[in-house]
Design a protein around this motif. Structure first.
Motif, PDB file in Angstrom:
ATOM      1  N   LEU A  14     -47.277  26.150  24.989  1.00  0.00           N
ATOM      2  CA  LEU A  14     -47.225  26.882  23.720  1.00  0.00           C
ATOM      3  C   LEU A  14     -46.953  28.359  23.965  1.00  0.00           C
ATOM      4  O   LEU A  14     -46.195  28.998  23.240  1.00  0.00           O
ATOM      5  CB  LEU A  14     -48.538  26.747  22.951  1.00  0.00           C
ATOM      6  N   ARG A  15     -47.576  28.904  25.020  1.00  0.00           N
ATOM      7  CA  ARG A  15     -47.400  30.320  25.306  1.00  0.00           C
ATOM      8  C   ARG A  15     -45.966  30.624  25.706  1.00  0.00           C
ATOM      9  O   ARG A  15     -45.412  31.647  25.345  1.00  0.00           O
ATOM     10  CB  ARG A  15     -48.351  30.736  26.431  1.00  0.00           C
ATOM     11  N   ARG A  16     -45.360  29.682  26.462  1.00  0.00           N
ATOM     12  CA  ARG A  16     -43.980  29.912  26.904  1.00  0.00           C
ATOM     13  C   ARG A  16     -43.016  29.910  25.734  1.00  0.00           C
ATOM     14  O   ARG A  16     -41.877  30.305  25.865  1.00  0.00           O
ATOM     15  CB  ARG A  16     -43.570  28.817  27.894  1.00  0.00           C
ATOM     16  N   ASN A  17     -43.467  29.403  24.585  1.00  0.00           N
ATOM     17  CA  ASN A  17     -42.582  29.313  23.428  1.00  0.00           C
ATOM     18  C   ASN A  17     -43.264  29.886  22.198  1.00  0.00           C
ATOM     19  O   ASN A  17     -43.291  29.266  21.135  1.00  0.00           O
ATOM     20  CB  ASN A  17     -42.244  27.839  23.189  1.00  0.00           C
ATOM     21  N   THR A  18     -43.810  31.103  22.381  1.00  0.00           N
ATOM     22  CA  THR A  18     -44.683  31.672  21.348  1.00  0.00           C
ATOM     23  C   THR A  18     -44.028  31.704  19.972  1.00  0.00           C
ATOM     24  O   THR A  18     -44.628  31.283  18.987  1.00  0.00           O
ATOM     25  CB  THR A  18     -45.093  33.102  21.734  1.00  0.00           C
ATOM     26  N   GLY A  19     -42.789  32.203  19.915  1.00  0.00           N
ATOM     27  CA  GLY A  19     -42.123  32.357  18.626  1.00  0.00           C
ATOM     28  C   GLY A  19     -42.019  31.044  17.895  1.00  0.00           C
ATOM     29  O   GLY A  19     -42.414  30.924  16.735  1.00  0.00           O
ATOM     30  N   ARG A  20     -41.527  30.049  18.610  1.00  0.00           N
ATOM     31  CA  ARG A  20     -41.349  28.757  17.975  1.00  0.00           C
ATOM     32  C   ARG A  20     -42.690  28.138  17.607  1.00  0.00           C
ATOM     33  O   ARG A  20     -42.861  27.588  16.516  1.00  0.00           O
ATOM     34  CB  ARG A  20     -40.592  27.827  18.902  1.00  0.00           C
ATOM     35  N   SER A  21     -43.671  28.283  18.504  1.00  0.00           N
ATOM     36  CA  SER A  21     -44.996  27.713  18.231  1.00  0.00           C
ATOM     37  C   SER A  21     -45.561  28.297  16.943  1.00  0.00           C
ATOM     38  O   SER A  21     -46.100  27.579  16.107  1.00  0.00           O
ATOM     39  CB  SER A  21     -45.962  28.008  19.378  1.00  0.00           C
ATOM     40  N   THR A  22     -45.402  29.625  16.788  1.00  0.00           N
ATOM     41  CA  THR A  22     -45.948  30.292  15.605  1.00  0.00           C
ATOM     42  C   THR A  22     -45.320  29.732  14.335  1.00  0.00           C
ATOM     43  O   THR A  22     -46.018  29.388  13.377  1.00  0.00           O
ATOM     44  CB  THR A  22     -45.685  31.803  15.689  1.00  0.00           C
TER      45      THR A  22
END
Ligand SMILES: Nc1ncnc2c1ncn2[C@@H]1O[C@H](COP(=O)(O)OP(=O)(O)O)[C@@H](O)[C@H]1O
Ligand SMILES: [Mg+2]
Lengths: 409, 241
Positions: A14-22
């Motif tokens: 999730l951290r590696r894809n913060t924008g998308r996760s948000t």
């Protein structure tokens, strides 16, 4: 794979894809946030209403003139001539009823010098104060002696006192109602609102005085206390008034009556139907937003699985079983919904708190209430959304062929 | 002691929409522990296919594969995954490192699936493997920050970390310049000298010459199987110049 490995790999992803996760979490954030907010507001309102009911007491009953309309709406006719003083004498004789107090409204305006008040003027039988659980904050209330000799005494509700006297001491001072002057003998403690009306902006004078002044032969309304059970008293009162008013109503059709009986018990029923409505509404909002959020999560997880096909192939080559891959991606979607849920919870509580700060200024009994069960339930629902909508992408990942996945470009 | 690997009459066909593509046509092969064997052959001859079967990433269509004396055809997918997790490992031409993870994290990855190594021991195992490929000073680099040769050495460390009985290397030098390729082959050679069994798949003679035994495959059949106990490093050196 250990549970801690699953958690750390999920949160790393999730951290590696913060924008998308948000963005993906947004639906869940809104869903959980609105549920937590609305159930907090609902719980606060419930308290406000419950505090009103407890101030009335559970045995308190009120009879209004008027009739119930079709569809349950009721129409109260304040000037409707149906409650006679003979009715009151009969009501007093019912064993299921104690402490009957008729009220007659008096027309204003109320003046003190140049100050004018919009307060409602109630000619109240002394029992009224007992029925309403009222106490004097200053001076005293109107008593039987005042009633019997039609004394020109008045008792002020706290808002009426504030309006006419401000901070100064009203006891012994004079006000005029219509043409007549009255001496203030007391101020009541605040009641808040009753039946959704401000019960503090009132002036009480003896019933006998109000009847003389207005010439009224009918009561504006009647308050009573049930001796024991409200239900039996309710039936007794209806039977008595119907026979005396010559109303044939064997089917208990409230449209045929010329009076309406209300009680705090009924207010309780109204409250529970309101909170049932609120619960249904919250559930619907939660279901819709979790559904929308869940579909978003499913889409993103499918994209993630496709993007990470080679990683999946690699993990399988390194010894991951299908189950390990399934759990890894499931953990990711649950982490996404759980995190969304926690953020939503924060927003919901934050807004609930802000609303409480604002509403408290207008409604002093309103206070911020945290609804623990709904918080836990909405977090569980969020996690379940992660499971339900994450399972199919995770299954897809777990079934990938390692050789083909490694070759995937 | 049974051979590490024993293949008899091994066939493999791919099926795509009912269309059969036969690739391996009956392979018989025995490989002992401690060998450094190269499987050579032209592109498309079935080398990778064979390696995938040997490494339990795929199953044969026909024939038997005994691993450490045990027939593997009856094993289910979880049992094969367990063998991959504990007994064999792979080095790929394309490295297959996780780009946004560090060298240390990449090397620790197989230990997630190894039931016999406690989580608290993972870092020590990974550090040891990284040291044996000479990358200790790069441990905390992201794998995307490494040169090709360093990437492949990281991949070798990842293959070593579970201390497997057998390491497969499929064209390990295919994406490298000759100097880095040589370095990688030297690492493999050193590992073999330390007792690791290595199965190398390559189409380059110069790379294959690092092995003690070269098996030639052509059109899905073994064409030749030659042993040489003499190291060919000298000739490789010459060629790299
Ligand atoms: N999944 C597959 N489906 C169909 N044919 C395949 C598949 N994988 C490999 N092949 C074919 O099998 C043959 C051998 O491939 P491979 O083992 O990769 O050869 P090598 O590694 O020797 O170059 C090739 O002709 C290739 O096209
Ligand atoms: Mg190949």
């Amino acid at each position: 794979m250990h549970t801690t490995d699953l958690l750390s790999s999920a949160f790393t992803a999730l951290r590696r894809n913060t924008g998308r996760s948000t963005l993906t979490m947004l639906g869940i954030v809104i869903g959980v946030g609105s549920v937590v907010l609305m159930s907090s507001v609902g719980a606060s309102m419930e308290r406000v209403i419950l505090s009103q009911i407890s101030s009335l007491g559970s045995k308190s009953m009120v009879i209004f003139p008027g009739s119930n309309q079709e569809g349950g709406a009721s129409q109260v006719f304040a000037g409707h001539d149906s409650l006679t003083f003979e009715d009151i004498e009969r009501l007093e004789q019912l064993t299921t009823i104690e402490s009957v107090a008729p009220i007659v409204f008096m027309p204003g305006p109320v003046k003190r010098g140049r100050e004018e008040s919009s307060a409602q003027i109630l000619g109240a039988h002394p029992n009224f104060f007992h029925n309403q659980n009222m106490e004097a904050a200053e001076g005293r209330l109107i008593d039987t002696f005042d009633e019997d000799r039609s004394a020109r005494f008045a008792v002020l509700g706290p808002d009426a006192k504030e309006e006419l006297f401000g901070e100064s001491d009203p006891l012994g001072k004079e006000i005029t109602v219509g043409e007549r002057s009255f001496t203030i003998v007391g101020v009541t403690k605040p009641l808040g609102s009753q039946f959704f009306q401000n019960a503090d902006d009132r002036i009480y004078v003896p019933l006998s005085v109000a009847r003389q002044e207005t010439g009224q032969k009918y009561a504006s309304y009647i308050t009573m206390l049930a001796t024991d059970s409200f239900d039996i008293a309710f039936a007794d009162v209806k039977g008595l008034l119907r026979s005396h008013h010559k109303i044939e109503n064997p089917k208990d059709d409230p449209e045929k009556d010329d009076f309406i009986v209300r009680s705090s018990e009924q207010a309780n029923d109204i409250l529970s139907s309101v909170s049932l409505g609120l619960t249904l509404f919250i559930t619907t909002v939660a279901a819709i937003s979790l559904l929308v959020g869940g579909i978003g999560i499913m889409n993103i997880m499918l994209v993630t699985v496709t993007e990470r096909t080679r990683e999946i192939g690699l993990r399988k080559a390194l010894g991951a079983r299908p189950r390990d891959i399934l759990l890894q991606f499931l953990a990711e979607s649950i982490a996404l919904t759980f995190l969304g849920g926690v953020i939503g919870l924060g927003f919901g509580l934050g807004f609930g708190f802000l609303i409480a700060i604002i509403v408290e200024r207008f409604l002093s009994t309103y206070e911020f209430v945290v609804s623990m069960p709904s918080m836990i339930a909405s977090l569980i629902m969020a996690c379940l959304t992660g499971v339900i909508f994450g399972i199919s992408p995770a299954r897809k990942a777990s079934l990938l062929d390692p050789v083909e996945s490694l070759r995937y470009e | 002691m049974p051979p590490l690997i024993s293949l008899t009459g091994l066939h493999k066909s791919y099926f795509n929409e009912e269309v059969e593509t036969p690739v391996l046509h009956g392979i018989d092969l025995k490989i002992d522990s401690g060998e450094f064997i190269a499987i050579m052959g032209p592109s498309g001859s079935g080398k990778s296919t064979l390696m995938h079967i040997l490494g339990f990433l795929d199953r044969p269509t026909k024939g038997t594969y005994a691993f450490l004396g045990e027939d593997t055809s009856e094993k289910n997918d979880d049992a094969l995954a367990l063998i991959r997790a504990t007994k064999v490992s792979f080095v790929f031409q394309a490295f297959h490192l996780l780009p946004r993870a560090t060298v240390l994290e990449n090397v620790m990855l197989p230990l997630l699936y190894h039931p016999g190594i406690a989580p608290s021991d993972r870092e020590a195992y990974a550090r040891k493997a990284i040291a044996s490929v000479g990358l200790s000073d790069r441990e905390s680099f992201l794998s995307s920050q490494l040169s090709g040769g360093q990437k492949q050495r990281t991949a070798i460390a990842r293959a070593l970390v579970t201390e497997p009985a057998l390491i497969f290397a499929d064209e390990p030098t295919g994406n490298l310049d000759s100097a880095s390729g040589l370095q990688v082959m030297e690492v493999l050679e050193k590992l073999n000298a330390a007792g690791h069994t290595i199965i190398l798949v390559t189409h380059e003679r110069s790379t294959a010459e690092f092995a003690d035994r070269i098996v030639h495959i052509k059109d899905g059949l073994i064409e030749s199987d030659t042993r040489s106990h003499k190291r060919r490093r000298a000739s490789a050196d010459v060629k790299l110049k």
